[in-house]
Design an enzyme around this catalytic site. Structure first.
Site: not given
Lengths: 211, 210
Positions: A111, A114-116
Site C-alpha cells: 500500500c 498508507c498501510s492497507c
C-alpha cells in the site's frame, strides 16, 4: 536480520518515546472520563490482534489451497467466500483477492499511500510494510526489495506488484515447495511464513519445519 | 492531495529492514494509540477516508520522522481537536462485545449504483492527471500513464467524496472500481525491468479512455 543497537537508536521506525507514553495516556484518561472509551475494551481490542488474529490464519488458507484443489479454485474465484468459510472475516478484509504465485509469475503486495493490509488473514502489518522504504521502493524496484529480504528470483519470472489503493485486500498464495507430498495440511501450514503471503519472502523448506 | 504520504517510486529511503519475530506492537503507547483509534472510529466520529486524510495531512517532516503508530496518534489528536468537545448526548463507549463483533464482521464498501461500468477488462485506459487539494487514492506515479483494465471490482464508496471535512456528513455515493495494470516501462521509462508490472485499484473518475 536484526538491527544493530546503534542503528536502532536513531531509527524513526520505532523507538522508545517516553513523550508518547505520557501523551497517549493523557488522551486515554480524558476520553475515559468522558465515557468515550473503556480501558477494558481497549485491552480486549489489543488482545484480539496480539493473540488471535495473525498470519497463522492466512497459513491455514494457503495450506488448504495446496491440499484441496476444489478449495484452491474457489479461493481464486471468490476469495471472500473461501476465506470466510474458514472463519477469517473482519475489518480490513472486506474485499479479498487471492493471488497465486507460479514459476512464471511472482506477486507482491503493497500500500504505497498508507498501510492497507489484510488483517483477518495476516494480522496487523509489520513495521517494514508501513515504512517509506518499502512503500517507495517496491513499485519501482521490486527485485531490489526481494534482495533486501534475501530473495532472488530468475529473470524469467515475471513480477507483479499490487498497490492496495482501494479496499481490495490481497493475499499471496506462495508456491508449494517440492518434497511435501506426504505432509498434512497442518504440517504444510507451518511452512507458510507471513512474508511469503505478502510476496517479499518464500515459504520455508520442509527441513526447517517440524515433521 | 500531493502529500508526503504518496511515496511510491521515490528513492533514497534506504533498504527495507525486516525485523525477526516482530511483535504486533513494540510499546504500550502503540497498543493504546491503535485501540483508541479503533474504539472511537467505531462510534462513527469519522470514516476511514477522513482519518486517512488526517494522517496524510500531517506536516511532511513530522510524517516522515514518525513511526506509523505515531502517525496514527498525531492524526487522532488532530481529529479530536477539529471535532471539538466530544461530550455529546448519547455518545458512549461501545462494549467489548460490540466492538469485537464489528471487528470480526464484514462491512462491504460496495454500494448499489445505477450506471454500468464504462471500462471493461482488456481495455486500455489512462490514469488522469488530477491534483486535487483534498483526499485522493490515485497515486502520483500512475497519473498520466496508460494501463490495461484487468478487473472490474464493483461499485465502491468513492474516497475523494467520502473524506468530507471532519464533522460534516460524507457523500458515500459509489463509483465503479477497477484494477489497472501498468508496465514498469510505462511508469518508469525504457530502462525499467521489462518483467515487472504494477497494478493500482482505481475508481472510474480516475480513468479516461485512450
Amino acid at each position: 536480520m536484526k538491527y544493530d543497537d546503534e542503528h536502532e537508536h536513531d531509527h524513526p521506525q520505532y523507538s522508545e518515546l517516553p513523550e508518547m507514553e505520557a501523551r497517549v495516556r493523557a488522551l486515554e484518561t480524558l476520553l475515559t472520563e468522558k465515557g468515550l472509551v473503556d480501558p477494558a475494551v481497549l485491552d480486549a481490542v489489543v488482545e484480539r490482534y496480539e493473540k488471535e488474529v495473525g498470519p497463522h490464519n492466512g497459513a491455514q488458507v494457503v495450506a488448504r489451497a495446496w491440499t484441496d484443489d476444489e478449495y484452491r479454485r474457489w479461493l481464486l474465484e471468490d476469495a471472500d467466500a473461501a476465506i470466510g468459510s474458514l472463519g477469517h472475516v473482519g475489518r480490513q478484509g472486506e474485499h479479498m483477492v487471492a493471488l497465486e504465485n507460479t514459476a512464471a509469475r511472482h506477486n507482491m503486495v503493497v500500500c504505497t499511500l498508507c498501510s492497507c493490509y489484510p488483517w483477518p488473514v495476516l494480522g496487523l502489518p509489520p513495521v517494514w510494510y508501513k515504512s517509506p522504504s518499502y512503500r517507495s521502493k517496491v513499485v519501482i524496484d521490486p527485485r531490489g526489495v526481494l534482495a533486501d529480504f534475501g530473495v532472488s528470483l530468475p529473470q524469467s519470472t515475471e513480477i507483479k506488484v499490487w498497490d492496495s489503493t482501494a479496499e481490495m485486500r490481497y493475499l499471496v498464495i506462495p508456491m508449494r515447495p517440492e518434497g511435501t507430498d506426504d505432509m498434512s495440511e497442518e504440517q504444510l501450514a507451518e511452512l507458510v511464513t507471513r512474508d511469503s503471503m505478502i510476496g517479499t519472502g518464500l515459504v520455508k523448506v520442509p527441513t526447517d519445519a517440524v515433521r | 492531495m500531493n502529500g508526503v504520504h504518496d511515496v511510491g517510486g521515490m528513492q533514497g529511503f534506504g533498504p527495507v529492514l525486516p525485523e525477526v519475530d516482530e511483535p504486533p506492537f513494540h510499546e504500550e503507547w502503540e497498543r493504546r494509540s491503535f485501540s483508541i483509534t479503533i474504539a472511537l472510529g467505531a462510534l462513527r466520529l469519522w470514516n476511514i477516508d477522513q482519518m486517512r486524510h488526517e494522517r496524510e495531512s500531517l506536516p511532511p517532516a513530522e510524517y516522515l520522522s514518525s513511526s506509523y503508530y505515531r502517525i496514527w496518534f498525531l492524526a487522532l489528536e488532530n481529529a479530536i481537536r477539529k471535532l471539538g468537545p466530544l461530550d455529546r448526548e448519547g455518545l458512549r463507549a461501545h462494549t467489548a462485545e460490540k466492538i469485537l463483533g464489528m471487528l470480526s464482521s464484514r462491512s462491504s464498501y460496495g454500494r448499489p449504483i445505477d450506471s454500468q461500468p464504462v471500462f471493461q477488462p482488456g481495455q486500455r485506459v489512462r490514469a488522469r492527471n488530477i491534483n486535487p487539494n483534498g483526499h485522493t487514492r490515485l497515486p502520483r506515479y500512475a497519473r498520466g500513464h496508460v494501463g490495461t483494465v484487468v478487473a472490474v471490482r464493483g461499485a465502491h464508496v468513492y474516497p475523494d467524496r467520502n473524506a468530507a471535512p471532519l464533522g460534516q456528513e460524507p457523500d458515500r455515493a459509489p463509483e465503479w472500481l477497477y484494477t489497472v495494470d501498468f508496465s514498469a516501462r510505462e511508469l518508469w521509462g525504457e530502462d525499467a525491468d521489462p518483467t515487472v508490472t504494477t497494478s493500482i485499484d482505481a475508481w472510474e473518475p480516475y480513468l479516461e479512455a485512450v
